[in-house]
Structures are given as C-alpha cells and as structure tokens.
Scaffold this motif. Structure first.
Motif, PDB file in Angstrom:
ATOM      1  N   ARG A  17      61.034  14.028  45.696  1.00  0.00           N
ATOM      2  CA  ARG A  17      61.774  14.347  44.466  1.00  0.00           C
ATOM      3  C   ARG A  17      61.873  15.857  44.283  1.00  0.00           C
ATOM      4  N   ALA A  20      64.519  17.209  46.696  1.00  0.00           N
ATOM      5  CA  ALA A  20      65.884  16.898  46.253  1.00  0.00           C
ATOM      6  C   ALA A  20      66.273  17.807  45.088  1.00  0.00           C
ATOM      7  N   GLY A  21      65.310  18.076  44.194  1.00  0.00           N
ATOM      8  CA  GLY A  21      65.571  18.974  43.068  1.00  0.00           C
ATOM      9  C   GLY A  21      65.910  20.381  43.547  1.00  0.00           C
ATOM     10  N   LEU A  23      67.170  21.180  46.458  1.00  0.00           N
ATOM     11  CA  LEU A  23      68.506  21.127  47.084  1.00  0.00           C
ATOM     12  C   LEU A  23      69.594  21.164  46.007  1.00  0.00           C
ATOM     13  N   ARG A  24      69.390  20.443  44.919  1.00  0.00           N
ATOM     14  CA  ARG A  24      70.395  20.438  43.837  1.00  0.00           C
ATOM     15  C   ARG A  24      70.560  21.815  43.226  1.00  0.00           C
ATOM     16  N   GLN A  25      69.466  22.595  43.200  1.00  0.00           N
ATOM     17  CA  GLN A  25      69.546  23.961  42.632  1.00  0.00           C
ATOM     18  C   GLN A  25      70.084  24.973  43.631  1.00  0.00           C
ATOM     19  N   ASP A  42      72.366  21.923  50.386  1.00  0.00           N
ATOM     20  CA  ASP A  42      73.489  21.119  49.889  1.00  0.00           C
ATOM     21  C   ASP A  42      74.768  21.526  50.641  1.00  0.00           C
ATOM     22  N   ASN A  45      77.743  23.182  48.750  1.00  0.00           N
ATOM     23  CA  ASN A  45      77.479  24.377  47.944  1.00  0.00           C
ATOM     24  C   ASN A  45      77.470  25.620  48.854  1.00  0.00           C
ATOM     25  N   GLU A 135      67.404  10.229  48.235  1.00  0.00           N
ATOM     26  CA  GLU A 135      67.048  10.798  46.927  1.00  0.00           C
ATOM     27  C   GLU A 135      68.071  11.859  46.486  1.00  0.00           C
ATOM     28  N   PHE A 136      68.490  12.689  47.454  1.00  0.00           N
ATOM     29  CA  PHE A 136      69.455  13.752  47.117  1.00  0.00           C
ATOM     30  C   PHE A 136      70.852  13.159  46.888  1.00  0.00           C
ATOM     31  N   GLY A 138      73.770  13.434  48.351  1.00  0.00           N
ATOM     32  CA  GLY A 138      74.907  14.078  49.004  1.00  0.00           C
ATOM     33  C   GLY A 138      74.612  14.465  50.445  1.00  0.00           C
TER      34      GLY A 138
END
Ligand code: TXA
Ligand code: MG
Length: 330
Positions: A17, A20-21, A23-25, A42, A45, A135-136, A138
């Motif tokens: 988790r 994945a967080g 990667l989202r940032q 990502d 991005n 989890e991610f 994408g």
C-alpha cells in the motif's frame, strides 16, 4: 518529492500500500520482478517518469518497458496483432516483452515511450510485482533498477548500492529467479522480430507460434562503435576463455574445477542456473578483482542455446569497449 531519504519497504500488505501511494504521488519505487529488479514509476505521469531517468543517470531518453497486470490491460493500451495476442496468452505473466503500436487513446507518458508510436509492454510473473500492479491499478514504467550502463540488479542490496538516496523506496525482497531481463519481441507486419534475447528462450517463442523468429537484429554485434557498453563491471572482460591468466579472475561454467580465485555460473552446466547467477556473479567477480588487484575477468564459453543466448548477449555487452576507452588496434 524527497528523494534523498530512500525508504526500505517489506513484502507485506502495508508495504504494498505504501509503494502504491508513492507511485500515485509521482515517486519512484524499486521492486523485484522474476527477471531483475525494476525501478517503477506511474507510466502516465511525465514528471514521475523523468525521475526514473534522473535516478539512473540515463544520458538519453531510451523508451522504457511498461508493466501491466494482465493481457486485458495490455490490450487496452496497445493494438495487438494475432501473433502478439497468442504470445501474451502463452507466456504472460512471464519474462516476455512485446513492442506494439500504442493506442492513440492511451494516456501513457510520451517520455516513457520516448515519443515513439510503439510501446514495450510486459506482464511480470513475480508475486510481489503482481500485487503492486493490482494495488496501484495503472501501468508502471520500469527499467532495470541500476545506474545507467552498470550491471542489472538481481537483489535488493544491488539496488541500494546504485540508487540509495536517488529513489523514493526499495522493496527488501529476495533474489530474482530468472536473473536476466525479459526477451523483447517486436512485429514487422506479422513477422516476429527478436530485439533482445532474454529470460524466455527464443525457441519457446518459435514453438508457440509454429514459425521462426527473425533474430538477425539481435544476433550480431556488428561494429564495436555501434555497441553501447552495458552491464559493465569495473574490471575488463575476456570471453570464451579456456582458463584464467595470471592477472585474471575466473568465471567458469560447467563441471570443471572452479579455478582460484574465481566463481562458477553453474557447476552442473545448467543454463537456467547460470542466468539466475549471472549478474550477482559478475558483481562478485568484480569485487574479487578489486580486492586482489586482478585486471580482468576471464569467462568460460557458455553455449548459445536456450537462455545461453541472453547470457552471451549480456557478457558481450559487459566486454564491449566502454565510453572513453581506446579500442586496441589489434
Ligand atoms: O526484464 C525486464 O525487461 C526488466 C524488468 C524490470 O522488467 N526491464 C528492463 O527494462 O530491462 P530496460 O528499460 O532496462 O530495457 C528496456 C529495453 C531497452 O533496450 C529499450 O530500448 C527497449 O526495451 N524498448 C523499450 N521500448 C521500446 C520500443 N517502443 N521499441 C523498441 N525497443 C523498446
Ligand atoms: Mg537495463
């Protein structure tokens, strides 16, 4: 994005988790695949993908491999000819990358594909990689998690040696089972073309398709000038050697006594074992050379069948003249 403080993550739901967080940032996370450790970001991005190039110190924007969960996610991003779909169905998840036209609707970063109309895509088989991708959600762009031009990492320690303080996080997970990067196949109309031999033997691809693969692009390193040195240890390399000279570290293959000082890729002459050991043994031989003052690593011949094609390809690149080095005039 603070990249100076690289976090170690463990293979737990919490670690996944957290990754994945990040990667989202827009962060960069090194994670194991069955081939080698990848440095993920990502894939949609641009800023995140730019951080991969910066961390690796890649001099130019080579296109990156995009990692997805499954064949369906690959189909959503690319246009797959029938042969590609057949290979995906047969070998994914696994050490196979397919170069395919990207769908105009896909929101992949232009930096990840280096502006090309195609994208290299693969579904990794490693369990942790699979859970991270799920989890991610994408696509994740990920080249091997090493500084540009150096040996690919097959253990978390190798990643830390090169990238500590340059990436957001590194998974502290075990060694990679396959040990060489994925096999890359492109398509010329419907003809499969080998771009890089790797962890899936080209013979397996041919058997699945019931036809030959064009290996001419990958088979020959034609001119030394065209050959970008890659996977380079600090010591020089001598290939197809029958034994070590006085100032050499021996890297053997097969059931011969391991000459000292030296290592053996596979004492029983097993190419799968040799591939899994290749990069870790190159690093160990290099360390041994530095320790003993040896100038060169001498490597025993390795057959060019099955995974031996990928092993020889990586050894030839490791032995290639490095930038700034004079090629001897024979
Ligand atoms: O096993 C692997 O493939 C590992 C793990 C992390 O998945 N990844 C890996 O990525 O080896 P990398 O970036 O080190 O190698 C990517 C290769 C490069 O040689 C690049 O030129 C080629 O894939 N490539 C990427 N996109 C391409 C494209 N659109 N057309 C042709 N070649 C492409
Ligand atoms: Mg690489």
């Amino acid at each position: 994005m603070d990249l100076t403080n690289t976090i170690m993550l463990s293979d737990t739901p919490r670690g996944i988790r957290a990754a994945a967080g990040l990667l989202r940032q827009g962060g960069t996370v090194a994670f194991p695949t069955e081939t080698v450790y990848g440095l993920g970001a990502d894939a949609t991005n641009d800023a995140a993908v730019a951080r991969i190039y910066a961390a690796k110190g890649r001099p130019s924007f080579n296109p990156l491999i995009v990692h997805v969960r499954d064949l369906a996610q690959a189909e959503a991003l690319t246009e797959m000819p029938a042969a590609a779909r057949a290979l995906g169905a047969a070998f994914w998840p696994g050490p196979l990358t397919l170069v395919l036209p990207r769908r105009p609707s896909s929101d992949l970063s232009e930096l990840a594909t280096a502006g090309l109309p195609t994208v290299a895509i693969r579904v990794p088989a490693h369990d942790l990689a699979q859970r991270l991708l799920a989890e991610f959600g994408g696509p994740v762009a990920a080249p091997s998690a090493n500084r540009s031009g150096r040996i690919s990492p097959t253990r978390a320690e190798h990643v830390m040696e090169g990238l500590a303080g340059r990436v957001s996080a590194v998974f502290d997970a075990g060694p990679c089972a396959v040990g060489v990067e994925s096999t890359i196949i492109a398509f010329d109309r419907d003809t499969p073309v080998l771009l890089r031999p790797g962890g899936l033997p080209v013979e397996a691809v041919e058997a699945a398709l019931g036809r030959g693969v064009d290996t001419s692009a990958a088979r020959h390193i034609t001119a030394p000038g065209q050959l970008a040195s890659h996977y380079a240890p600090r010591a020089l390399m001598r290939l197809d050697a029958s034994g070590p000279e006085a100032d050499e570290i021996w890297l053997g293959f097969g059931p011969v006594a391991t000459l000292r000082p030296g290592l053996n890729l596979s004492p029983k002459g097993d190419l799968i074992e040799a591939a899994a050991n290749l990069f870790a043994h190159l690093r160990a031989a290099d360390a041994l050379a530095a320790e003993t003052g040896a100038r060169r690593i001498a490597v025993a011949p390795v057959p060019r069948t099955g995974l031996g094609l990928a092993i020889n390809d990586r050894l030839e690149r490791a032995a290639a003249p490095r930038p700034g080095e004079f090629a001897p005039l024979l």
